[in-house]
Design an enzyme around this catalytic site. Structure first.
Site, PDB file in Angstrom:
ATOM      1  N   LYS A  14       0.838  -1.216   0.000  1.00 26.67           N
ATOM      2  CA  LYS A  14       0.000   0.000   0.000  1.00 26.67           C
ATOM      3  C   LYS A  14       0.868   1.259   0.000  1.00 26.67           C
ATOM      4  O   LYS A  14       0.679   2.163  -0.802  1.00 26.67           O
ATOM      5  CB  LYS A  14      -0.942   0.015   1.228  1.00 26.67           C
ATOM      6  CG  LYS A  14      -1.861  -1.201   1.313  1.00 26.67           C
ATOM      7  CD  LYS A  14      -2.813  -1.130   2.497  1.00 26.67           C
ATOM      8  CE  LYS A  14      -2.148  -1.181   3.857  1.00 26.67           C
ATOM      9  NZ  LYS A  14      -1.479  -2.471   4.153  1.00 26.67           N
ATOM     10  N   ARG A  89     -10.400   0.410   7.876  1.00 24.91           N
ATOM     11  CA  ARG A  89      -9.895  -0.923   8.172  1.00 24.91           C
ATOM     12  C   ARG A  89     -10.929  -1.793   8.881  1.00 24.91           C
ATOM     13  O   ARG A  89     -10.649  -2.945   9.196  1.00 24.91           O
ATOM     14  CB  ARG A  89      -8.675  -0.785   9.079  1.00 24.91           C
ATOM     15  CG  ARG A  89      -7.479  -1.584   8.643  1.00 24.91           C
ATOM     16  CD  ARG A  89      -6.394  -1.353   9.649  1.00 24.91           C
ATOM     17  NE  ARG A  89      -5.467  -0.389   9.156  1.00 24.91           N
ATOM     18  CZ  ARG A  89      -4.179  -0.667   8.906  1.00 24.91           C
ATOM     19  NH1 ARG A  89      -3.710  -1.852   9.138  1.00 24.91           N
ATOM     20  NH2 ARG A  89      -3.392   0.256   8.454  1.00 24.91           N
ATOM     21  N   ARG A 128      11.510  -5.884   5.481  1.00 27.27           N
ATOM     22  CA  ARG A 128      11.340  -4.460   5.159  1.00 27.27           C
ATOM     23  C   ARG A 128      12.275  -3.591   5.990  1.00 27.27           C
ATOM     24  O   ARG A 128      12.496  -3.839   7.179  1.00 27.27           O
ATOM     25  CB  ARG A 128       9.891  -4.040   5.413  1.00 27.27           C
ATOM     26  CG  ARG A 128       9.697  -2.523   5.273  1.00 27.27           C
ATOM     27  CD  ARG A 128       8.249  -2.120   5.213  1.00 27.27           C
ATOM     28  NE  ARG A 128       7.492  -2.577   6.353  1.00 27.27           N
ATOM     29  CZ  ARG A 128       6.174  -2.434   6.463  1.00 27.27           C
ATOM     30  NH1 ARG A 128       5.490  -1.869   5.494  1.00 27.27           N
ATOM     31  NH2 ARG A 128       5.551  -2.879   7.528  1.00 27.27           N
ATOM     32  N   ARG A 161      10.736  -1.463  11.339  1.00 29.19           N
ATOM     33  CA  ARG A 161       9.573  -1.059  12.141  1.00 29.19           C
ATOM     34  C   ARG A 161       9.402  -2.009  13.320  1.00 29.19           C
ATOM     35  O   ARG A 161       9.561  -3.211  13.160  1.00 29.19           O
ATOM     36  CB  ARG A 161       8.314  -1.088  11.265  1.00 29.19           C
ATOM     37  CG  ARG A 161       7.881   0.308  10.839  1.00 29.19           C
ATOM     38  CD  ARG A 161       6.799   0.290   9.798  1.00 29.19           C
ATOM     39  NE  ARG A 161       5.579  -0.405  10.190  1.00 29.19           N
ATOM     40  CZ  ARG A 161       4.478  -0.436   9.443  1.00 29.19           C
ATOM     41  NH1 ARG A 161       4.439   0.183   8.284  1.00 29.19           N
ATOM     42  NH2 ARG A 161       3.407  -1.088   9.830  1.00 29.19           N
ATOM     43  N   ARG A 172      -0.846  -9.119  12.961  1.00 29.13           N
ATOM     44  CA  ARG A 172      -1.422  -8.102  12.061  1.00 29.13           C
ATOM     45  C   ARG A 172      -2.127  -8.765  10.886  1.00 29.13           C
ATOM     46  O   ARG A 172      -3.195  -8.315  10.456  1.00 29.13           O
ATOM     47  CB  ARG A 172      -0.317  -7.156  11.562  1.00 29.13           C
ATOM     48  CG  ARG A 172       0.130  -6.171  12.636  1.00 29.13           C
ATOM     49  CD  ARG A 172       1.499  -5.581  12.341  1.00 29.13           C
ATOM     50  NE  ARG A 172       1.593  -4.923  11.064  1.00 29.13           N
ATOM     51  CZ  ARG A 172       2.724  -4.768  10.382  1.00 29.13           C
ATOM     52  NH1 ARG A 172       3.869  -5.243  10.870  1.00 29.13           N
ATOM     53  NH2 ARG A 172       2.725  -4.147   9.236  1.00 29.13           N
TER      54      ARG A 172
HETATM   55  P1  AP5 Z   1       4.755  -1.683   1.929  1.00 30.83           P
HETATM   56  O1  AP5 Z   1       4.421  -0.843   0.726  1.00 30.83           O
HETATM   57  O2  AP5 Z   1       5.515  -1.063   3.011  1.00 30.83           O
HETATM   58  O3  AP5 Z   1       3.427  -2.425   2.440  1.00 30.83           O
HETATM   59  P2  AP5 Z   1       2.137  -1.859   3.181  1.00 30.83           P
HETATM   60  O4  AP5 Z   1       0.941  -2.491   2.531  1.00 30.83           O
HETATM   61  O5  AP5 Z   1       2.175  -0.382   3.269  1.00 30.83           O
HETATM   62  O6  AP5 Z   1       2.343  -2.561   4.594  1.00 30.83           O
HETATM   63  P3  AP5 Z   1       2.196  -1.986   6.072  1.00 30.83           P
HETATM   64  O7  AP5 Z   1       2.935  -2.940   6.948  1.00 30.83           O
HETATM   65  O8  AP5 Z   1       2.570  -0.542   6.129  1.00 30.83           O
HETATM   66  O9  AP5 Z   1       0.658  -2.133   6.289  1.00 30.83           O
HETATM   67  P4  AP5 Z   1      -0.090  -2.165   7.636  1.00 30.83           P
HETATM   68  O10 AP5 Z   1      -1.469  -2.042   7.179  1.00 30.83           O
HETATM   69  O11 AP5 Z   1       0.215  -3.333   8.488  1.00 30.83           O
HETATM   70  O12 AP5 Z   1       0.571  -0.946   8.455  1.00 30.83           O
HETATM   71  P5  AP5 Z   1       0.069   0.529   8.752  1.00 30.83           P
HETATM   72  O13 AP5 Z   1       1.259   1.377   8.883  1.00 30.83           O
HETATM   73  O14 AP5 Z   1      -0.996   0.925   7.810  1.00 30.83           O
HETATM   74  O15 AP5 Z   1       5.555  -2.963   1.368  1.00 30.83           O
HETATM   75  C1  AP5 Z   1       6.013  -3.966   2.260  1.00 30.83           C
HETATM   76  C2  AP5 Z   1       7.375  -4.511   1.782  1.00 30.83           C
HETATM   77  O16 AP5 Z   1       7.211  -5.172   0.546  1.00 30.83           O
HETATM   78  C3  AP5 Z   1       8.436  -3.422   1.554  1.00 30.83           C
HETATM   79  O17 AP5 Z   1       9.680  -3.887   1.970  1.00 30.83           O
HETATM   80  C4  AP5 Z   1       8.407  -3.191   0.027  1.00 30.83           C
HETATM   81  O18 AP5 Z   1       9.672  -2.784  -0.439  1.00 30.83           O
HETATM   82  C5  AP5 Z   1       8.018  -4.583  -0.474  1.00 30.83           C
HETATM   83  N1  AP5 Z   1       7.214  -4.557  -1.703  1.00 30.83           N
HETATM   84  C6  AP5 Z   1       6.128  -3.773  -1.954  1.00 30.83           C
HETATM   85  N2  AP5 Z   1       5.604  -4.051  -3.163  1.00 30.83           N
HETATM   86  C7  AP5 Z   1       6.377  -5.048  -3.701  1.00 30.83           C
HETATM   87  C8  AP5 Z   1       6.340  -5.782  -4.928  1.00 30.83           C
HETATM   88  N3  AP5 Z   1       5.392  -5.566  -5.857  1.00 30.83           N
HETATM   89  N4  AP5 Z   1       7.266  -6.738  -5.124  1.00 30.83           N
HETATM   90  C9  AP5 Z   1       8.227  -6.999  -4.172  1.00 30.83           C
HETATM   91  N5  AP5 Z   1       8.311  -6.340  -3.002  1.00 30.83           N
HETATM   92  C10 AP5 Z   1       7.388  -5.383  -2.752  1.00 30.83           C
HETATM   93  O19 AP5 Z   1      -0.590   0.346  10.203  1.00 30.83           O
HETATM   94  C11 AP5 Z   1       0.191   0.040  11.319  1.00 30.83           C
HETATM   95  C12 AP5 Z   1      -0.677  -0.081  12.560  1.00 30.83           C
HETATM   96  O20 AP5 Z   1      -1.353   1.167  12.804  1.00 30.83           O
HETATM   97  C13 AP5 Z   1      -1.802  -1.124  12.497  1.00 30.83           C
HETATM   98  O21 AP5 Z   1      -1.327  -2.412  12.845  1.00 30.83           O
HETATM   99  C14 AP5 Z   1      -2.771  -0.556  13.538  1.00 30.83           C
HETATM  100  O22 AP5 Z   1      -2.338  -0.847  14.847  1.00 30.83           O
HETATM  101  C15 AP5 Z   1      -2.660   0.964  13.328  1.00 30.83           C
HETATM  102  N6  AP5 Z   1      -3.643   1.476  12.355  1.00 30.83           N
HETATM  103  C16 AP5 Z   1      -3.347   2.111  11.175  1.00 30.83           C
HETATM  104  N7  AP5 Z   1      -4.481   2.429  10.522  1.00 30.83           N
HETATM  105  C17 AP5 Z   1      -5.498   1.987  11.296  1.00 30.83           C
HETATM  106  C18 AP5 Z   1      -6.913   1.992  11.137  1.00 30.83           C
HETATM  107  N8  AP5 Z   1      -7.514   2.523  10.045  1.00 30.83           N
HETATM  108  N9  AP5 Z   1      -7.668   1.435  12.124  1.00 30.83           N
HETATM  109  C19 AP5 Z   1      -7.103   0.912  13.246  1.00 30.83           C
HETATM  110  N10 AP5 Z   1      -5.766   0.859  13.447  1.00 30.83           N
HETATM  111  C20 AP5 Z   1      -4.978   1.394  12.473  1.00 30.83           C
HETATM  112 MG    MG Z   2       2.346   1.012   4.860  1.00 34.56          MG
END
Ligand code: AP5
Ligand code: MG
Length: 215
Positions: A14, A89, A128, A161, A172
């Site tokens: 994402k 979410r 990552r 992270r 997660r």
């Molecule tokens: P990356 O692009 O970083 O993936 P991502 O989908 O952004 O993953 P996140 O871990 O950030 O998602 P998340 O939803 O768990 O975390 P968030 O910060 O939103 O890519 C991942 C890896 O893959 C990287 O190394 C990249 O280089 C690689 N990659 C990407 N595309 C690729 C490809 N095509 N081929 C090969 N490699 C690739 O949330 C964190 C926490 O915040 C949650 O756990 C929760 O506690 C809280 N939170 C956030 N939003 C909410 C909400 N709306 N409601 C409740 N709690 C929330």
């Molecule tokens: Mg992210």
């Protein structure tokens, strides 16, 4: 106008896709995860509350997230569109977002659903590395920085992270399957879903995303 939601499990890409969309379109990338991490870094009350949940891989409570996201959407830079990453979410968050957009005469144009199998997700999360300064994202195997441990863009030292360890990442993914996956059905019923193979090579996945956003 692009008003999109990037939906997908942890590690689906994402944040990576959002950074590419931002480069080609002048619209803001709104990641609730990034907003919480920024607050944790700055030691705010919001950061303290969010950290309790994030460190365990649990969701931050709906009321808090909805308030943060809708307040952000009221800012001027969202008038010409936006990319929501990691919000909504839960079905409740999605309903509240719809209510908010309706009240402001707006609607989501398309929901990008990044599909990636669980075993790939785990490898992506544990490998990552992120830049604490400019937010750039790398992967030790798939997308390594030119110089090990150093950000290509700003030269800062890369970090892992705290929620990217195997245990928290596993939780997660489980939380995603339980709480967030139902949103696929929610937006499918509204005819808004574009399914994208998020496990494809980055150029292939990002080309498919660009096409779903209207070319
Ligand atoms: P990356 O692009 O970083 O993936 P991502 O989908 O952004 O993953 P996140 O871990 O950030 O998602 P998340 O939803 O768990 O975390 P968030 O910060 O939103 O890519 C991942 C890896 O893959 C990287 O190394 C990249 O280089 C690689 N990659 C990407 N595309 C690729 C490809 N095509 N081929 C090969 N490699 C690739 O949330 C964190 C926490 O915040 C949650 O756990 C929760 O506690 C809280 N939170 C956030 N939003 C909410 C909400 N709306 N409601 C409740 N709690 C929330
Ligand atoms: Mg992210």
């Amino acid at each position: 106008m692009i008003r999109t939601i990037l939906l997908g499990p942890p590690g689906a890409g994402k944040g990576t896709q959002a950074a590419i969309i931002v480069k080609n379109n002048n619209i803001p990338h709104i990641s609730t995860g990034d907003i919480f991490r920024e607050n944790i870094k700055n030691g705010t009350e919001l950061g303290k509350r969010a950290q309790e949940y994030m460190s365990k891989g649990e969701l931050v409570p709906d009321d808090l997230v909805i308030e943060i996201a809708t307040t952000r959407l009221l800012e001027d830079d969202c008038k010409n569109g936006f990319i929501l990453d990691g919000f909504p979410r839960t079905v409740h968050q999605a309903e509240e977002l719809d209510k908010f957009l309706d009240e402001h005469g707006q609607e989501i144009s398309v929901v990008i659903n990044l599909e990636v199998p669980d075993d790939v997700l785990m490898k992506r999360l544990t490998g990552r590395r992120v830049c604490p300064k400019c937010g750039a994202t790398f992967h030790i195997v798939g997308m390594p920085p030119k110089k090990e441990g150093i950000c290509d863009i700003c030269g800062a030292e890369l970090i892992q992270r705290p929620d990217d360890n195997e245990e928290t990442a596993g939780n997660r993914i489980e939380v995603y399957n339980r709480e967030t996956k139902p949103l696929i059905d929610y937006y499918e019923k509204k005819g808004k879903i574009a399914n994208i193979d998020g496990a494809a090579a980055l150029e292939v996945a990002s080309a498919a995303v660009a096409e779903a956003l209207g070319g």
